[in-house]
Design a protein around this motif. Structure first.
Motif, PDB file in Angstrom:
ATOM      1  N   LEU A 251       0.932  -1.241  -0.141  1.00 28.86           N
ATOM      2  CA  LEU A 251      -0.028  -0.043  -0.022  1.00 28.86           C
ATOM      3  C   LEU A 251       0.889   1.269   0.156  1.00 28.86           C
ATOM      4  O   LEU A 251       0.699   2.425  -0.346  1.00 28.86           O
ATOM      5  N   GLY A 252       2.170   1.100   0.670  1.00 30.32           N
ATOM      6  CA  GLY A 252       3.146   2.319   0.620  1.00 30.32           C
ATOM      7  C   GLY A 252       3.337   2.603  -0.742  1.00 30.32           C
ATOM      8  O   GLY A 252       3.800   3.787  -1.111  1.00 30.32           O
ATOM      9  N   GLU A 253       3.640   1.461  -1.383  1.00 35.99           N
ATOM     10  CA  GLU A 253       4.266   1.704  -2.658  1.00 35.99           C
ATOM     11  C   GLU A 253       3.344   2.319  -3.911  1.00 35.99           C
ATOM     12  O   GLU A 253       3.719   3.107  -4.822  1.00 35.99           O
ATOM     13  N   PHE A 254       2.169   1.889  -3.653  1.00 38.09           N
ATOM     14  CA  PHE A 254       1.093   2.233  -4.578  1.00 38.09           C
ATOM     15  C   PHE A 254       0.073   3.287  -3.863  1.00 38.09           C
ATOM     16  O   PHE A 254      -0.917   3.483  -4.611  1.00 38.09           O
ATOM     17  N   LYS A 255       0.399   3.978  -3.138  1.00 36.45           N
ATOM     18  CA  LYS A 255      -0.556   4.955  -2.274  1.00 36.45           C
ATOM     19  C   LYS A 255      -0.888   5.944  -3.333  1.00 36.45           C
ATOM     20  O   LYS A 255       0.003   6.499  -4.458  1.00 36.45           O
ATOM     21  N   GLN A 256      -2.019   6.503  -3.173  1.00 41.19           N
ATOM     22  CA  GLN A 256      -2.561   7.761  -3.996  1.00 41.19           C
ATOM     23  C   GLN A 256      -2.746   9.001  -3.151  1.00 41.19           C
ATOM     24  O   GLN A 256      -3.603   8.778  -1.943  1.00 41.19           O
ATOM     25  N   GLY A 257      -2.527  10.025  -3.579  1.00 41.70           N
ATOM     26  CA  GLY A 257      -2.802  11.211  -2.910  1.00 41.70           C
ATOM     27  C   GLY A 257      -2.405  11.267  -1.404  1.00 41.70           C
ATOM     28  O   GLY A 257      -1.501  10.577  -0.903  1.00 41.70           O
ATOM     29  N   VAL A 258      -2.985  12.126  -0.696  1.00 42.00           N
ATOM     30  CA  VAL A 258      -2.583  12.330   0.671  1.00 42.00           C
ATOM     31  C   VAL A 258      -3.916  11.888   1.596  1.00 42.00           C
ATOM     32  O   VAL A 258      -4.889  12.761   1.540  1.00 42.00           O
ATOM     33  N   VAL A 259      -3.545  10.869   2.210  1.00 38.89           N
ATOM     34  CA  VAL A 259      -4.778  10.218   3.120  1.00 38.89           C
ATOM     35  C   VAL A 259      -4.546  10.142   4.567  1.00 38.89           C
ATOM     36  O   VAL A 259      -3.319   9.557   4.826  1.00 38.89           O
ATOM     37  N   MET A 260      -5.196  10.856   5.252  1.00 38.70           N
ATOM     38  CA  MET A 260      -5.019  10.881   6.809  1.00 38.70           C
ATOM     39  C   MET A 260      -6.303  10.187   7.284  1.00 38.70           C
ATOM     40  O   MET A 260      -7.684  10.762   7.120  1.00 38.70           O
ATOM     41  N   LEU A 261      -6.005   9.729   8.740  1.00 43.15           N
ATOM     42  CA  LEU A 261      -7.229   9.416   9.497  1.00 43.15           C
ATOM     43  C   LEU A 261      -7.159  10.619  10.681  1.00 43.15           C
ATOM     44  O   LEU A 261      -6.009  10.687  11.336  1.00 43.15           O
ATOM     45  N   THR A 262      -8.387  11.047  11.088  1.00 43.58           N
ATOM     46  CA  THR A 262      -8.320  11.916  12.134  1.00 43.58           C
ATOM     47  C   THR A 262      -9.356  11.426  13.085  1.00 43.58           C
ATOM     48  O   THR A 262     -10.358  10.976  12.975  1.00 43.58           O
ATOM     49  N   ARG A 263      -8.851  11.666  14.338  1.00 42.33           N
ATOM     50  CA  ARG A 263      -9.644  11.334  15.628  1.00 42.33           C
ATOM     51  C   ARG A 263      -9.835  12.472  16.650  1.00 42.33           C
ATOM     52  O   ARG A 263      -8.619  13.245  16.830  1.00 42.33           O
ATOM     53  N   THR A 264     -10.857  12.919  16.795  1.00 42.33           N
ATOM     54  CA  THR A 264     -11.140  13.988  17.872  1.00 42.33           C
ATOM     55  C   THR A 264     -11.724  13.526  19.110  1.00 42.33           C
ATOM     56  O   THR A 264     -12.484  12.630  18.951  1.00 42.33           O
ATOM     57  N   VAL A 265     -10.982  13.767  20.211  1.00 44.24           N
ATOM     58  CA  VAL A 265     -11.585  13.494  21.649  1.00 44.24           C
ATOM     59  C   VAL A 265     -11.475  14.760  22.319  1.00 44.24           C
ATOM     60  O   VAL A 265     -10.965  15.528  21.948  1.00 44.24           O
ATOM     61  N   THR A 266     -12.404  14.769  23.433  1.00 41.65           N
ATOM     62  CA  THR A 266     -12.490  15.699  24.204  1.00 41.65           C
ATOM     63  C   THR A 266     -11.393  15.687  25.273  1.00 41.65           C
ATOM     64  O   THR A 266     -11.562  14.537  26.110  1.00 41.65           O
ATOM     65  N   ALA A 267     -10.909  16.676  25.636  1.00 43.15           N
ATOM     66  CA  ALA A 267      -9.787  16.571  26.695  1.00 43.15           C
ATOM     67  C   ALA A 267     -10.404  16.547  28.086  1.00 43.15           C
ATOM     68  O   ALA A 267     -11.615  17.050  28.186  1.00 43.15           O
ATOM     69  N   PRO A 268      -9.804  16.003  29.022  1.00 39.96           N
ATOM     70  CA  PRO A 268     -10.325  16.266  30.439  1.00 39.96           C
ATOM     71  C   PRO A 268     -10.751  17.636  30.679  1.00 39.96           C
ATOM     72  O   PRO A 268      -9.930  18.416  30.563  1.00 39.96           O
ATOM     73  N   PRO A 269     -11.588  17.730  31.612  1.00 39.81           N
ATOM     74  CA  PRO A 269     -11.874  19.307  32.129  1.00 39.81           C
ATOM     75  C   PRO A 269     -10.931  19.678  33.398  1.00 39.81           C
ATOM     76  O   PRO A 269     -10.336  18.876  33.596  1.00 39.81           O
ATOM     77  N   ASP A 270     -10.908  20.949  33.291  1.00 38.52           N
ATOM     78  CA  ASP A 270      -9.833  21.520  34.322  1.00 38.52           C
ATOM     79  C   ASP A 270     -10.394  21.170  35.754  1.00 38.52           C
ATOM     80  O   ASP A 270     -11.734  21.410  35.790  1.00 38.52           O
ATOM     81  N   PRO A 271      -9.476  20.594  36.607  1.00 34.09           N
ATOM     82  CA  PRO A 271      -9.843  20.234  37.769  1.00 34.09           C
ATOM     83  C   PRO A 271     -10.648  21.354  38.451  1.00 34.09           C
ATOM     84  O   PRO A 271     -11.598  21.206  39.550  1.00 34.09           O
ATOM     85  N   SER A 272     -10.426  22.640  38.545  1.00 24.05           N
ATOM     86  CA  SER A 272     -10.887  23.691  38.989  1.00 24.05           C
ATOM     87  C   SER A 272     -12.174  24.310  38.590  1.00 24.05           C
ATOM     88  O   SER A 272     -13.075  24.822  39.229  1.00 24.05           O
ATOM     89  N   THR A 273     -12.554  23.650  37.338  1.00 26.39           N
ATOM     90  CA  THR A 273     -14.106  24.021  36.954  1.00 26.39           C
ATOM     91  C   THR A 273     -14.470  22.624  36.135  1.00 26.39           C
ATOM     92  O   THR A 273     -14.700  22.551  34.776  1.00 26.39           O
ATOM     93  N   PRO A 274     -14.702  21.549  36.972  1.00 27.97           N
ATOM     94  CA  PRO A 274     -15.082  20.302  36.274  1.00 27.97           C
ATOM     95  C   PRO A 274     -16.507  20.255  35.541  1.00 27.97           C
ATOM     96  O   PRO A 274     -16.662  19.262  34.743  1.00 27.97           O
ATOM     97  N   TRP A 275     -17.129  21.102  35.585  1.00 29.15           N
ATOM     98  CA  TRP A 275     -18.530  21.405  35.268  1.00 29.15           C
ATOM     99  C   TRP A 275     -18.314  21.719  33.731  1.00 29.15           C
ATOM    100  O   TRP A 275     -19.381  21.790  32.713  1.00 29.15           O
ATOM    101  N   ILE A 276     -17.169  22.319  33.272  1.00 26.72           N
ATOM    102  CA  ILE A 276     -16.851  22.771  31.865  1.00 26.72           C
ATOM    103  C   ILE A 276     -16.097  21.863  31.107  1.00 26.72           C
ATOM    104  O   ILE A 276     -15.014  21.438  31.680  1.00 26.72           O
TER     105      ILE A 276
END
Length: 115
Positions: free
Chosen positions: A10-35
């Motif tokens: 697949l590396g030899e025959f790859k086409q274009g620029v292909v990326m996998l993206t993953r979005t996660v939510t970072a942990p809340p700030d301990p001083s404002t855990p409700w945000i």
């Protein structure tokens, strides 16, 4: 061994620029855990090839004849349906994601996106 061979091909025959993206939510700030924390997106480059969906995968509902299929080498994370594929700068939502082979250790993945 099979995974290495698939990655090499697949590396030899790859086409274009292909990326996998993953979005996660970072942990809340301990001083404002409700945000909730800020979203954090990580990008994983892929060795991939893309083509029009093979007729054998067309079911007329989830996968249609105008869709595209992307076959990519195993990335450093296990891909999930909640991830997105970015192909030449265009973000696409996966309609289906399948490991190859369907059981055992994957050597590659195939994803289906709207065409």
């Amino acid at each position: 061994m099979h995974q290495e061979f698939a990655s090499e091909m697949l590396g030899e025959f790859k086409q274009g620029v292909v990326m996998l993206t993953r979005t996660v939510t970072a942990p809340p700030d301990p001083s404002t855990p409700w945000i909730p924390g800020e979203p954090v997106t990580t990008v994983y480059p892929l060795d991939a090839v893309m083509r029009r969906v093979s007729q054998k995968y067309v079911d007329g509902t989830l996968t249609v004849a105008t869709d595209n299929q992307i076959t990519f080498a195993v990335p450093s994370i296990v891909p999930a349906m909640t991830d997105r594929l970015v192909i030449d700068g265009v973000e696409l939502v996966m309609k289906d994601l399948r490991p190859i082979p369907p059981a055992g250790t994957p050597v590659a993945y195939i994803a289906f996106v709207a065409g």
